[in-house]
Design an enzyme around this catalytic site. Sequence first.
Site, PDB file in Angstrom:
ATOM      1  N   ALA A 165     -42.791  93.606  59.217  1.00 49.88           N
ATOM      2  CA  ALA A 165     -41.570  93.488  60.017  1.00 49.88           C
ATOM      3  C   ALA A 165     -41.499  92.128  60.710  1.00 49.88           C
ATOM      4  O   ALA A 165     -42.525  91.491  60.957  1.00 49.88           O
ATOM      5  CB  ALA A 165     -41.528  94.619  61.041  1.00 49.88           C
ATOM      6  N   PRO A 166     -40.280  91.695  61.061  1.00 54.02           N
ATOM      7  CA  PRO A 166     -40.093  90.418  61.756  1.00 54.02           C
ATOM      8  C   PRO A 166     -40.072  90.599  63.285  1.00 54.02           C
ATOM      9  O   PRO A 166     -40.149  91.714  63.784  1.00 54.02           O
ATOM     10  CB  PRO A 166     -38.722  89.977  61.247  1.00 54.02           C
ATOM     11  CG  PRO A 166     -37.973  91.274  61.119  1.00 54.02           C
ATOM     12  CD  PRO A 166     -38.986  92.327  60.743  1.00 54.02           C
ATOM     13  N   TRP A 167     -39.881  89.481  64.000  1.00 48.99           N
ATOM     14  CA  TRP A 167     -39.961  89.515  65.465  1.00 48.99           C
ATOM     15  C   TRP A 167     -38.610  89.653  66.138  1.00 48.99           C
ATOM     16  O   TRP A 167     -38.541  89.743  67.352  1.00 48.99           O
ATOM     17  CB  TRP A 167     -40.656  88.263  66.004  1.00 48.99           C
ATOM     18  CG  TRP A 167     -40.184  86.970  65.386  1.00 48.99           C
ATOM     19  CD1 TRP A 167     -40.880  86.200  64.505  1.00 48.99           C
ATOM     20  CD2 TRP A 167     -38.924  86.294  65.588  1.00 48.99           C
ATOM     21  NE1 TRP A 167     -40.132  85.094  64.126  1.00 48.99           N
ATOM     22  CE2 TRP A 167     -38.923  85.130  64.782  1.00 48.99           C
ATOM     23  CE3 TRP A 167     -37.789  86.564  66.356  1.00 48.99           C
ATOM     24  CZ2 TRP A 167     -37.842  84.242  64.724  1.00 48.99           C
ATOM     25  CZ3 TRP A 167     -36.713  85.686  66.296  1.00 48.99           C
ATOM     26  CH2 TRP A 167     -36.753  84.549  65.497  1.00 48.99           C
ATOM     27  N   LYS A 191     -47.169  96.372  59.603  1.00 51.48           N
ATOM     28  CA  LYS A 191     -47.637  95.136  60.266  1.00 51.48           C
ATOM     29  C   LYS A 191     -46.454  94.488  60.986  1.00 51.48           C
ATOM     30  O   LYS A 191     -45.545  93.950  60.358  1.00 51.48           O
ATOM     31  CB  LYS A 191     -48.201  94.133  59.253  1.00 51.48           C
ATOM     32  CG  LYS A 191     -48.934  92.994  59.973  1.00 51.48           C
ATOM     33  CD  LYS A 191     -49.110  91.762  59.150  1.00 51.48           C
ATOM     34  CE  LYS A 191     -47.956  90.813  59.205  1.00 51.48           C
ATOM     35  NZ  LYS A 191     -47.627  90.281  60.552  1.00 51.48           N
ATOM     36  N   PRO A 192     -46.460  94.542  62.328  1.00 56.53           N
ATOM     37  CA  PRO A 192     -45.399  93.844  63.059  1.00 56.53           C
ATOM     38  C   PRO A 192     -45.663  92.339  63.027  1.00 56.53           C
ATOM     39  O   PRO A 192     -46.739  91.894  62.626  1.00 56.53           O
ATOM     40  CB  PRO A 192     -45.535  94.380  64.487  1.00 56.53           C
ATOM     41  CG  PRO A 192     -46.901  94.956  64.590  1.00 56.53           C
ATOM     42  CD  PRO A 192     -47.410  95.243  63.210  1.00 56.53           C
ATOM     43  N   GLU A 194     -46.703  88.780  64.442  1.00 53.88           N
ATOM     44  CA  GLU A 194     -47.796  88.439  65.345  1.00 53.88           C
ATOM     45  C   GLU A 194     -47.336  88.271  66.793  1.00 53.88           C
ATOM     46  O   GLU A 194     -48.032  88.625  67.738  1.00 53.88           O
ATOM     47  CB  GLU A 194     -48.466  87.114  64.965  1.00 53.88           C
ATOM     48  CG  GLU A 194     -48.993  86.945  63.600  1.00 53.88           C
ATOM     49  CD  GLU A 194     -47.962  86.579  62.541  1.00 53.88           C
ATOM     50  OE1 GLU A 194     -46.913  87.252  62.428  1.00 53.88           O
ATOM     51  OE2 GLU A 194     -48.226  85.629  61.793  1.00 53.88           O
ATOM     52  N   SER A 245     -37.963  86.631  56.328  1.00 54.24           N
ATOM     53  CA  SER A 245     -37.226  85.522  55.716  1.00 54.24           C
ATOM     54  C   SER A 245     -37.282  85.606  54.193  1.00 54.24           C
ATOM     55  O   SER A 245     -38.199  86.202  53.613  1.00 54.24           O
ATOM     56  CB  SER A 245     -37.826  84.199  56.183  1.00 54.24           C
ATOM     57  OG  SER A 245     -39.170  84.130  55.767  1.00 54.24           O
ATOM     58  N   GLU A 266     -35.702  93.240  52.682  1.00 53.62           N
ATOM     59  CA  GLU A 266     -34.559  92.948  53.575  1.00 53.62           C
ATOM     60  C   GLU A 266     -34.772  91.529  54.074  1.00 53.62           C
ATOM     61  O   GLU A 266     -35.650  91.284  54.898  1.00 53.62           O
ATOM     62  CB  GLU A 266     -34.556  93.915  54.768  1.00 53.62           C
ATOM     63  CG  GLU A 266     -34.292  95.354  54.413  1.00 53.62           C
ATOM     64  CD  GLU A 266     -32.830  95.637  54.115  1.00 53.62           C
ATOM     65  OE1 GLU A 266     -32.003  94.698  54.170  1.00 53.62           O
ATOM     66  OE2 GLU A 266     -32.517  96.794  53.809  1.00 53.62           O
ATOM     67  N   CYS A 300     -30.086  88.887  61.736  1.00 54.29           N
ATOM     68  CA  CYS A 300     -29.871  88.556  60.327  1.00 54.29           C
ATOM     69  C   CYS A 300     -28.414  88.716  59.921  1.00 54.29           C
ATOM     70  O   CYS A 300     -27.982  88.136  58.936  1.00 54.29           O
ATOM     71  CB  CYS A 300     -30.773  89.423  59.457  1.00 54.29           C
ATOM     72  SG  CYS A 300     -30.671  91.158  59.863  1.00 54.29           S
ATOM     73  N   GLU A 399     -30.279  79.241  57.017  1.00 51.87           N
ATOM     74  CA  GLU A 399     -30.342  80.215  58.106  1.00 51.87           C
ATOM     75  C   GLU A 399     -31.000  79.548  59.313  1.00 51.87           C
ATOM     76  O   GLU A 399     -32.160  79.141  59.244  1.00 51.87           O
ATOM     77  CB  GLU A 399     -31.165  81.439  57.673  1.00 51.87           C
ATOM     78  CG  GLU A 399     -31.125  82.533  58.717  1.00 51.87           C
ATOM     79  CD  GLU A 399     -31.901  83.781  58.314  1.00 51.87           C
ATOM     80  OE1 GLU A 399     -33.002  83.655  57.754  1.00 51.87           O
ATOM     81  OE2 GLU A 399     -31.400  84.888  58.577  1.00 51.87           O
TER      82      GLU A 399
HETATM   83  P1  NAD Z   1     -40.937  85.761  58.533  1.00 54.55           P
HETATM   84  O1  NAD Z   1     -40.547  85.904  57.120  1.00 54.55           O
HETATM   85  O2  NAD Z   1     -41.525  84.473  58.980  1.00 54.55           O
HETATM   86  O3  NAD Z   1     -42.002  86.874  58.931  1.00 54.55           O
HETATM   87  C1  NAD Z   1     -41.729  88.247  58.734  1.00 54.55           C
HETATM   88  C2  NAD Z   1     -43.038  88.996  58.674  1.00 54.55           C
HETATM   89  O4  NAD Z   1     -43.743  88.560  57.513  1.00 54.55           O
HETATM   90  C3  NAD Z   1     -43.974  88.774  59.850  1.00 54.55           C
HETATM   91  O5  NAD Z   1     -44.605  89.996  60.168  1.00 54.55           O
HETATM   92  C4  NAD Z   1     -44.993  87.801  59.292  1.00 54.55           C
HETATM   93  O6  NAD Z   1     -46.268  87.903  59.898  1.00 54.55           O
HETATM   94  C5  NAD Z   1     -45.074  88.258  57.857  1.00 54.55           C
HETATM   95  N1  NAD Z   1     -45.580  87.266  56.911  1.00 54.55           N
HETATM   96  C6  NAD Z   1     -45.535  85.910  56.999  1.00 54.55           C
HETATM   97  N2  NAD Z   1     -46.142  85.354  55.928  1.00 54.55           N
HETATM   98  C7  NAD Z   1     -46.566  86.379  55.145  1.00 54.55           C
HETATM   99  C8  NAD Z   1     -47.269  86.454  53.909  1.00 54.55           C
HETATM  100  N3  NAD Z   1     -47.659  85.344  53.260  1.00 54.55           N
HETATM  101  N4  NAD Z   1     -47.550  87.669  53.394  1.00 54.55           N
HETATM  102  C9  NAD Z   1     -47.173  88.800  54.035  1.00 54.55           C
HETATM  103  N5  NAD Z   1     -46.518  88.784  55.215  1.00 54.55           N
HETATM  104  C10 NAD Z   1     -46.210  87.587  55.766  1.00 54.55           C
HETATM  105  O7  NAD Z   1     -39.637  86.150  59.381  1.00 54.55           O
HETATM  106  P2  NAD Z   1     -39.457  86.113  60.949  1.00 54.55           P
HETATM  107  O8  NAD Z   1     -39.364  84.677  61.335  1.00 54.55           O
HETATM  108  O9  NAD Z   1     -40.458  86.995  61.611  1.00 54.55           O
HETATM  109  O10 NAD Z   1     -38.033  86.850  61.109  1.00 54.55           O
HETATM  110  C11 NAD Z   1     -36.840  86.230  60.882  1.00 54.55           C
HETATM  111  C12 NAD Z   1     -36.335  86.487  59.462  1.00 54.55           C
HETATM  112  O11 NAD Z   1     -36.190  87.893  59.239  1.00 54.55           O
HETATM  113  C13 NAD Z   1     -34.947  85.916  59.239  1.00 54.55           C
HETATM  114  O12 NAD Z   1     -34.911  85.305  57.962  1.00 54.55           O
HETATM  115  C14 NAD Z   1     -34.047  87.140  59.272  1.00 54.55           C
HETATM  116  O13 NAD Z   1     -32.821  86.996  58.602  1.00 54.55           O
HETATM  117  C15 NAD Z   1     -34.918  88.162  58.647  1.00 54.55           C
HETATM  118  N6  NAD Z   1     -34.447  89.512  58.997  1.00 54.55           N
HETATM  119  C16 NAD Z   1     -33.789  90.235  58.039  1.00 54.55           C
HETATM  120  C17 NAD Z   1     -33.306  91.516  58.331  1.00 54.55           C
HETATM  121  C18 NAD Z   1     -32.584  92.322  57.298  1.00 54.55           C
HETATM  122  O14 NAD Z   1     -32.326  93.489  57.560  1.00 54.55           O
HETATM  123  N7  NAD Z   1     -32.254  91.782  56.138  1.00 54.55           N
HETATM  124  C19 NAD Z   1     -33.518  92.051  59.611  1.00 54.55           C
HETATM  125  C20 NAD Z   1     -34.182  91.288  60.546  1.00 54.55           C
HETATM  126  C21 NAD Z   1     -34.658  90.022  60.233  1.00 54.55           C
END
Ligand code: NAD
Length: 512
Positions: A165-167, A191-192, A194, A245, A266, A300, A399
């Site tokens: 999940a993202p933050w 995994k939320p 960090e 992302s 997502e 998002c 984005e």
């Molecule tokens: P991110 O992609 O940087 O991180 C998301 C999650 O992935 C975090 O828990 C991170 O620790 C984990 N992660 C990072 N590298 C990884 C790897 N190599 N392997 C496995 N996991 C890994 O995104 P973010 O910055 O936390 O959140 C923002 C992004 O989330 C934006 O792009 C946003 O649009 C997207 N988002 C999408 C939705 C949707 O419903 N489509 C909802 C909320 C957020």
Amino acid sequence: MHKPGTDTPERFPARDRFAEGAQFVAGRPAPGTSGRTQAVTDPATGEEAYRYELAGESDVDAAVAAARAAFPGWAGATPGERSDALNRFASVLADRAEDFARAESLQCGKPLKLTREFDVPGTIDNTAFFAGAARQLQGQSAGEYSGDHTSYVRREPIGVVGSIAPWNYPLQMAAWKVLPAVAAGNTIVLKPAELTPLTSLLFARAAVDAGIPDGVINIVSGTGPGAGERLVGHGDVAMTSFTGSTAVGRRVAEIATATVKRLHLELGGKAPFVVFDDADLEAAANGAVAGALINTGQDCTAATRAYVQRPLYEAFVERTAALMETVRLGDPFAPGTDLGPLVSHAHRDRVAGFVDRARAYATVVTGGEAPGGDLKRGAYYRPTLVTGAAQDSEIVQAEIFGPVLVVLPFDTDDEGLRLANDTPYGLAASAWTGNVYRAQRATRELRAGCVWINDHIPIISEMPHGGYKASGFGKDMSAYSFEEYTQVKHVMFDNTAAVRKDWHRTVFGDRP
Ligand code: NAD
């Protein structure tokens, strides 16, 4: 005056619940064993609120083992038993609503009014929805299709789900991942992000306190490349569901594909906001400001690109910029605050970088800077409106994930809809018009998983959320999410009791 950072108990009343660490495995909190630590920082002050030991590979393995051990019992529970447990879960969440709201505001910098009125009630409602939906899982067909057999479809859980999940909405994202999975009889390791593990941990603990068995919901708080990749590649994990992302989603997809897992992605968004020339200008301007600034633009589905038909363009820019300037930045815990900081100073600097680069080719009408004074130490950024950018420029295509709205003019309806669809993303879109034919056309032609007419942002538990194009595939929320978290099995019963079936002729010929 309210001084951020000087009254931690008020900002973080649930602090004691994290004393034993930020992992939650088999119904119990535990410290991580990676040997590395991570801070949870209050982005309004830059002060460290909590520090925890990050999950190592063995923590992920233990969480997956706990989920695997819990699976037969949970999958074998009746829909009614799972539904009862989820109803109790919703009650526990409601009892602890204020702890959730404050922990979410603390770790994300969200105004308390947002967490109290949106994040937390949305999560409770989602939990109650899935308590009901757990009893509605259906296979679609049953009948005598061959004439000699009765066929039916069983809808079954998949096994251990590994979710990431993202933050930006940590609690809601935990809920969106966990609830359909467990309502359908799966067990899960989440995994939320960090930066923001606190409310996912409170969520898992509330589930156990509500009587959901140990091991059904497990949390590993670790890095993406570390704990995240271990979880996605794990041989005992049957499905990966990822929200984040598009760039990280690609990496996750590679690993999940190599281990032949079911995958639900997502991903990012860059939602268009199309204003036709018959729209109510005042409603559109208000909608654009609210849709662009919700959660400080870290949404998002946020309105990021407003395309405004030429006759309304100048007035829209002027009114939207003026409304943006009325939005009050401040401490998330102060009652008068409309907009909090971004999630971190690093992210604020990233957002500022997009706007600073755009100055070379576009006009920053309002915002475009961090505020000074009392807010200087927080990760704040002023609401920003940009005009004059080319469709193929970075600020229109990428984005940004901050409080930044780009406004562009268009002439014909064809052009407006074409520009709206012209990014790699397709998560959400809106169209503003009083003309039913224009509205209907927009709902057909906008390539996005959600299209609003004369509004932008609202979501509801009963309806699916998910992307088109580079925004991913699969649905969160609603009964549609069960398509991701279940598999269907065809069961075929012979009704003839014959030793030699009709179709055996293809092997035996006409010999008796
Ligand atoms: P991110 O992609 O940087 O991180 C998301 C999650 O992935 C975090 O828990 C991170 O620790 C984990 N992660 C990072 N590298 C990884 C790897 N190599 N392997 C496995 N996991 C890994 O995104 P973010 O910055 O936390 O959140 C923002 C992004 O989330 C934006 O792009 C946003 O649009 C997207 N988002 C999408 C939705 C949707 O419903 N489509 C909802 C909320 C957020």
